[in-house]
Design a protein around this motif. Structure first.
Motif, PDB file in Angstrom:
ATOM      1  N   LEU A 154       0.753  -1.116   0.036  1.00 35.36           N
ATOM      2  CA  LEU A 154       0.295  -0.317  -0.531  1.00 35.36           C
ATOM      3  C   LEU A 154       0.959   1.710   0.147  1.00 35.36           C
ATOM      4  O   LEU A 154       0.319   2.031  -0.649  1.00 35.36           O
ATOM      5  N   ALA A 155       1.898   1.546   0.639  1.00 32.33           N
ATOM      6  CA  ALA A 155       2.318   2.765   0.993  1.00 32.33           C
ATOM      7  C   ALA A 155       3.831   2.781  -0.426  1.00 32.33           C
ATOM      8  O   ALA A 155       3.680   3.643  -0.658  1.00 32.33           O
ATOM      9  N   TYR A 156       3.417   1.819  -1.308  1.00 33.14           N
ATOM     10  CA  TYR A 156       4.779   1.628  -2.849  1.00 33.14           C
ATOM     11  C   TYR A 156       4.215   1.559  -3.070  1.00 33.14           C
ATOM     12  O   TYR A 156       4.000   2.794  -4.373  1.00 33.14           O
ATOM     13  N   PHE A 157       2.465   1.406  -3.530  1.00 37.29           N
ATOM     14  CA  PHE A 157       1.368   2.279  -4.355  1.00 37.29           C
ATOM     15  C   PHE A 157       1.362   3.831  -4.265  1.00 37.29           C
ATOM     16  O   PHE A 157       1.716   4.443  -5.287  1.00 37.29           O
ATOM     17  N   ALA A 158       0.924   3.762  -3.343  1.00 41.71           N
ATOM     18  CA  ALA A 158       1.043   5.504  -3.248  1.00 41.71           C
ATOM     19  C   ALA A 158       1.923   6.346  -3.043  1.00 41.71           C
ATOM     20  O   ALA A 158       2.355   7.002  -3.307  1.00 41.71           O
ATOM     21  N   ASN A 159       3.125   5.830  -2.715  1.00 44.35           N
ATOM     22  CA  ASN A 159       4.258   6.712  -3.041  1.00 44.35           C
ATOM     23  C   ASN A 159       4.788   7.343  -5.157  1.00 44.35           C
ATOM     24  O   ASN A 159       5.180   7.505  -5.261  1.00 44.35           O
ATOM     25  N   THR A 160       4.086   5.828  -5.394  1.00 47.42           N
ATOM     26  CA  THR A 160       4.719   5.695  -7.107  1.00 47.42           C
ATOM     27  C   THR A 160       3.984   4.857  -7.880  1.00 47.42           C
ATOM     28  O   THR A 160       4.269   5.600  -9.346  1.00 47.42           O
ATOM     29  N   ILE A 179      -6.276   9.357   1.618  1.00 46.02           N
ATOM     30  CA  ILE A 179      -6.729   8.318   2.695  1.00 46.02           C
ATOM     31  C   ILE A 179      -7.287   7.058   2.600  1.00 46.02           C
ATOM     32  O   ILE A 179      -7.226   6.748   1.916  1.00 46.02           O
ATOM     33  N   LEU A 180      -6.846   6.359   3.970  1.00 51.08           N
ATOM     34  CA  LEU A 180      -7.179   5.201   3.584  1.00 51.08           C
ATOM     35  C   LEU A 180      -8.610   4.106   4.144  1.00 51.08           C
ATOM     36  O   LEU A 180      -8.505   4.515   5.063  1.00 51.08           O
ATOM     37  N   ILE A 181      -9.107   3.379   3.684  1.00 52.18           N
ATOM     38  CA  ILE A 181     -10.620   3.195   3.831  1.00 52.18           C
ATOM     39  C   ILE A 181     -10.275   1.397   3.519  1.00 52.18           C
ATOM     40  O   ILE A 181      -9.829   0.880   2.452  1.00 52.18           O
ATOM     41  N   GLY A 182     -11.295   1.315   4.671  1.00 53.42           N
ATOM     42  CA  GLY A 182     -11.409  -0.308   4.689  1.00 53.42           C
ATOM     43  C   GLY A 182     -12.327  -1.530   5.426  1.00 53.42           C
ATOM     44  O   GLY A 182     -13.469  -0.305   6.180  1.00 53.42           O
ATOM     45  N   GLY A 183     -12.626  -2.775   4.678  1.00 52.96           N
ATOM     46  CA  GLY A 183     -13.731  -2.412   6.104  1.00 52.96           C
ATOM     47  C   GLY A 183     -13.092  -4.280   6.068  1.00 52.96           C
ATOM     48  O   GLY A 183     -12.800  -5.238   5.141  1.00 52.96           O
ATOM     49  N   SER A 184     -13.364  -5.010   7.294  1.00 53.81           N
ATOM     50  CA  SER A 184     -13.268  -6.333   7.862  1.00 53.81           C
ATOM     51  C   SER A 184     -11.951  -7.037   7.880  1.00 53.81           C
ATOM     52  O   SER A 184     -11.133  -5.623   8.550  1.00 53.81           O
ATOM     53  N   TYR A 185     -10.426  -7.414   7.105  1.00 54.41           N
ATOM     54  CA  TYR A 185     -10.384  -8.106   6.930  1.00 54.41           C
ATOM     55  C   TYR A 185      -9.130  -6.288   6.741  1.00 54.41           C
ATOM     56  O   TYR A 185      -7.861  -5.472   6.735  1.00 54.41           O
ATOM     57  N   SER A 186      -9.394  -6.312   5.823  1.00 57.04           N
ATOM     58  CA  SER A 186      -9.060  -4.312   4.378  1.00 57.04           C
ATOM     59  C   SER A 186      -9.720  -3.263   5.989  1.00 57.04           C
ATOM     60  O   SER A 186      -8.183  -2.746   6.244  1.00 57.04           O
ATOM     61  N   THR A 190      -5.550  -0.890   7.273  1.00 50.77           N
ATOM     62  CA  THR A 190      -5.982   0.118   7.082  1.00 50.77           C
ATOM     63  C   THR A 190      -5.178   0.389   8.570  1.00 50.77           C
ATOM     64  O   THR A 190      -4.504   1.209   8.559  1.00 50.77           O
ATOM     65  N   SER A 191      -5.749  -0.003  10.206  1.00 42.48           N
ATOM     66  CA  SER A 191      -5.058   0.293  10.747  1.00 42.48           C
ATOM     67  C   SER A 191      -3.950   0.190  11.153  1.00 42.48           C
ATOM     68  O   SER A 191      -2.599   0.113  11.635  1.00 42.48           O
ATOM     69  N   TRP A 192      -3.316  -1.510  10.489  1.00 40.53           N
ATOM     70  CA  TRP A 192      -2.579  -1.439  10.529  1.00 40.53           C
ATOM     71  C   TRP A 192      -0.841  -0.689   9.777  1.00 40.53           C
ATOM     72  O   TRP A 192      -0.476  -0.888  10.424  1.00 40.53           O
ATOM     73  N   THR A 193      -1.993  -0.530   9.199  1.00 41.73           N
ATOM     74  CA  THR A 193      -0.334   0.386   7.743  1.00 41.73           C
ATOM     75  C   THR A 193      -0.291   1.470   7.909  1.00 41.73           C
ATOM     76  O   THR A 193       0.525   1.934   8.190  1.00 41.73           O
ATOM     77  N   LYS A 196       2.084   1.099  10.751  1.00 45.29           N
ATOM     78  CA  LYS A 196       3.617   1.488  10.498  1.00 45.29           C
ATOM     79  C   LYS A 196       4.012   2.589   9.432  1.00 45.29           C
ATOM     80  O   LYS A 196       4.553   2.616   9.003  1.00 45.29           O
ATOM     81  N   LYS A 197       3.126   3.303   8.535  1.00 43.17           N
ATOM     82  CA  LYS A 197       3.285   4.077   7.391  1.00 43.17           C
ATOM     83  C   LYS A 197       2.418   6.095   7.947  1.00 43.17           C
ATOM     84  O   LYS A 197       2.033   5.773   7.272  1.00 43.17           O
ATOM     85  N   PRO A 198       2.170   6.115   9.353  1.00 43.62           N
ATOM     86  CA  PRO A 198       1.871   6.688   9.410  1.00 43.62           C
ATOM     87  C   PRO A 198       2.420   8.628   8.729  1.00 43.62           C
ATOM     88  O   PRO A 198       1.368   8.989   8.508  1.00 43.62           O
ATOM     89  N   ASP A 199       3.200   7.991   7.913  1.00 41.42           N
ATOM     90  CA  ASP A 199       3.663   9.145   6.916  1.00 41.42           C
ATOM     91  C   ASP A 199       2.969   9.220   6.166  1.00 41.42           C
ATOM     92  O   ASP A 199       3.475  10.101   4.968  1.00 41.42           O
TER      93      ASP A 199
END
Length: 555
Positions: A154-160, A179-186, A190-193, A196-199
Motif C-alpha cells: 500500500l505504501a509503495y503504491f501510494a508513493n510511486t 485516505i486509506l479506507i477498508g472494511g473487515s480484514y481490509s 487500514t489500522s495496521w498500515t 507502520k506508515k503514518p507519513d
C-alpha cells in the motif's frame, strides 16, 4: 486558511473480495462446508459497471470496471527480485482541479470522495485474484504472503503510482493527502498500515476492522446469540447441548440415529458432523439492513420456531420439536444449498489429505490465500464457547480441529499440525507489531456494528472497548458486518446514517488541516516483470465447502 482539495486520493485498503466467488467450490463460495468464515465486505452491485462514467464537469471517463495494472515489488525486503502486476480500479468522477461499486457514492468511499473532490482507487491484495507475485499458491510462493508485505504494498503504491488521470503523476503523499479506507480484514489492514506508515496516509476509515488477532475466536458467535430471536437462540442451544452429549457418549445407536436425522449418516468423524451445524449460524454474517425475510438465517429460525403458523415464546419450543425441525430442515432443504450434489463426506469432511481443496495450488483461490494468513498471523478460529458459557455451536470443534487443517493445506510449512502454544505466540506477535486493540493514532475513524459477529475482534470488543477520541473517533451503529460501508444501509437505519454523517464531518475537518510537505520516498531500481502468462493454472470452482471461512456477505 482552508486548503482546496485539488488532489485527494481515497484508497480502498487492499481488497480481497474480488476473487472470493471465482474461487468457489461450494455454492456459498467456500472450499468445503466445515471451513471457517472469513471477514469480508458487502457487495455493492452496479446496474451497468461497463458503461462510461461522466464526471461532474461533463467529461466522459473510463467505465468503473476498467482494470489497471501497477508494477508492485515482489518482495519489499529484496527489490532485486523485480515486480508483479497488481490490479487496481480507479475513477476521478468526483476529482477536481477537477471493484467497481467501491469507486462510487454508493459507498462511504465515494461519499468521502464526493464531499472532498477526491479520486478513488480500489486495489487488489497480493495473492488474491490475478495479483500474484508468482504463478501459483504453493507454500514457496506464499512465503511472501504476509501482513508486512501487504502493508508495504500500500505504501509503495501510494508513493510511486501514476494514476490514469490528469495530474496523476503528482499525487504522492506530501503532494496530496491519501485516505486509506477498508472494511473487515481490509479495515484492520487500514489500522495496521497507518501504525507502520503514518507519513504515507493522512487519514483512515476502518469499518468492522478486525484489528486484534485472536486464536480461539469463540466470541464470533456472541453477537449472534445476543441479537438473534430469543426463541431461536434457546432452541439452538438446546439442540447443540444434546448433540454434544450424544456424540461424547457411548450409545452407538443414538449416535448413528442423530447423524442420519441430519442426513449425515455416512460421515466418519463426529466433530465434522457437529461442526457442520455451524453453517446455519454462520449465515448471520450474510445479513445486512437491506436483507429481507428471505435471508438464509431468517429461514432457519422460522423453520425452528414457527409451528402451524404460530411462533414459539421467547423460551422456544424445547428440545424435541427443535431437534426434529432443525434436522429435517438441514437434511431436506438446507443441505442442497450448502453442498449442491456433493456427498456429505466430500462436502463437510476435513480428514482426507488427498482431497483437491487441500492440494490445489492454482491461483485465484481466495480461500487458500486467506487460510495461509489465518494459520500464520491472525487466527480467528470460530469454535464453541467455553464450558459453563452459553454456546450456539458444538464444543467438539476446538482450535486443534482447525489447526489440523493448516497441516493438511500447507504440509510443507506445517509438517505436523501447529500447536496452540506456537500459534498463540504468532498471534501475540501480530498484536505487538500492529498494536491490535491498543492502537492509538491520529485521524483514524473506526465504524462498527452492534450485530456484527466480528465485533469482538474490533476496537468495540466487549471488555476491551477502546475510548473514542477526537483524533481516533469510534462510532457504533445497529448494523451488521461492514454495514456502514454502504450508503443504502444508512438510508434504511438511522444509527448507521449517524455513523456515516459523523465520518464525513471528521474527514472534512481533518482534510481542512492538511498542508503539502516535503515527504519523500526512497527511489529504487527494480526489474519490471511482464504480466503472468495465460498458461498459469487458475483455480476452478467446483461445488465443495471447508468449514465456513468465507461465506459471502449479503448485498
Amino acid at each position: 486558511m482552508a486548503i482546496r482539495m485539488s488532489k485527494l486520493v481515497c484508497l480502498a485498503s487492499s481488497l480481497v473480495l474480488s476473487s472470493l466467488l471465482a474461487a468457489a467450490r461450494l455454492p456459498d463460495g467456500r472450499l468445503h462446508a466445515n471451513m471457517l468464515r472469513s471477514p469480508g465486505i458487502p457487495l455493492v452491485p452496479l446496474d451497468n459497471a461497463g458503461a462510461p462514467v461522466v464526471s461532474r464537469n461533463g467529461t466522459e471517463l473510463p467505465p468503473y470496471d476498467t482494470t489497471y495494472y501497477f508494477d508492485q515489488l515482489i518482495d519489499h525486503k529484496n527489490p532485486s527480485l523485480g515486480t508483479f502486476k497488481q490490479r487496481y480500479w480507479h475513477t476521478y468522477e468526483f476529482y477536481e482541479p477537477g471493484y467497481s461499486g467501491y469507486l462510487t457514492n454508493r459507498t462511504i468511499n465515494g461519499l468521502i470522495a464526493q464531499q472532498q473532490n477526491a479520486s478513488t482507487v480500489v486495489i487488489e491484495h497480493r495473492f488474491y485474484g490475478f495479483s500474484n507475485p508468482y504463478p501459483d499458491l504453493s507454500v514457496k510462493s506464499l512465503r511472501l504472503h504476509t501482513l508486512e508485505q501487504a502493508v508495504e504494498d500500500l505504501a509503495y503504491f501510494a508513493n510511486t503510482v501514476k494514476l490514469p488521470m490528469p495530474g496523476g503523476d503528482q499525487v504522492a503523499p506530501g503532494k496530496a493527502p491519501w485516505i486509506l479506507i477498508g472494511g473487515s480484514y481490509s479495515g484492520a489492514l487500514t489500522s495496521w498500515t497507518m501504525v507502520k506508515k503514518p507519513d504515507d496516509f493522512f487519514a483512515g476509515y476502518g469499518s468492522s476492522g478486525v484489528v486484534e488477532a485472536i486464536l480461539n475466536f469463540w466470541e464470533y458467535f456472541e453477537p449472534i446469540r445476543l441479537n438473534m430471536p430469543a426463541n431461536c437462540s434457546a432452541d439452538v442451544q438446546a439442540v447443540i447441548s444434546h448433540v454434544d452429549k450424544t456424540f461424547t457418549g457411548k450409545n452407538a445407536t443414538a449416535i448413528q440415529g442423530l447423524k442420519e436425522a441430519f442426513g449425515l449418516g455416512n460421515m466418519t468423524h463426529l466433530d465434522d458432523v457437529a461442526g457442520a451445524l455451524r453453517n446455519n449460524l454462520w449465515d448471520w454474517q450474510s445479513l445486512q439492513p437491506t436483507t429481507g425475510p428471505g435471508g438464509a438465517f431468517y429461514k432457519f429460525c422460522d423453520a425452528l420456531e414457527v409451528k402451524d403458523g404460530v411462533s414459539a415464546s421467547a423460551h422456544g419450543w424445547g428440545l424435541d420439536h427443535a431437534l426434529a425441525a432443525w434436522s429435517s430442515y438441514f437434511k431436506n432443504t438446507y443441505y442442497a444449498g450448502l453442498c449442491g450434489e456433493s456427498d456429505a463426506e466430500l462436502c463437510l469432511g476435513t480428514y482426507d489429505p488427498t482431497q483437491s481443496y487441500w492440494t490445489d495450488t492454482s491461483i485465484d483461490n481466495s480461500w487458500r490465500s486467506w487460510f495461509w494468513i489465518v494459520c500464520n498471523e491472525v487466527g480467528y478460529l470460530q469454535e464453541g464457547a467455553p464450558k459453563y458459557h452459553p454456546t450456539l455451536v458444538t464444543r467438539l470443534v476446538e482450535p486443534d480441529y482447525d489447526l489440523r487443517q493448516c497441516h493438511l493445506m500447507f504440509p510443507e510449512a506445517f509438517p505436523i499440525p501447529p500447536t496452540i502454544a506456537a500459534t498463540e505466540r504468532a498471534m501475540q506477535k501480530t498484536n505487538t507489531v500492529y498494536k491490535g486493540w491498543n492502537v492509538r493514532l491520529n485521524r483514524l475513524f473506526f465504524a462498527n456494528g452492534q450485530r456484527d459477529p466480528w465485533k469482538d475482534a474490533t476496537v468495540s470488543a466487549a471488555g476491551h472497548t477502546v475510548q473514542s477520541t477526537e483524533q481516533q473517533p469510534i462510532r457504533i451503529g445497529d448494523g451488521f458486518h461492514c454495514s456502514d460501508l454502504k450508503t443504502l444501509s444508512g438510508q434504511i437505519d438511522p444509527t448507521i446514517n449517524a455513523v456515516q454523517v459523523a465520518a464525513l464531518g471528521y474527514f472534512k475537518t481533518w482534510l481542512a488541516q492538511w498542508k503539502p510537505s516535503h515527504h519523500s520516498h526512497t527511489s529504487i531500481t527494480v526489474n519490471i516483470s511482464p504480466a503472468i502468462s495465460g498458461k498459469v493454472a487458475v483455480h476452478q470452482g467446483a461445488p465443495k465447502p471447508v468449514n465456513a471461512f468465507v461465506k459471502g456477505v449479503d448485498t
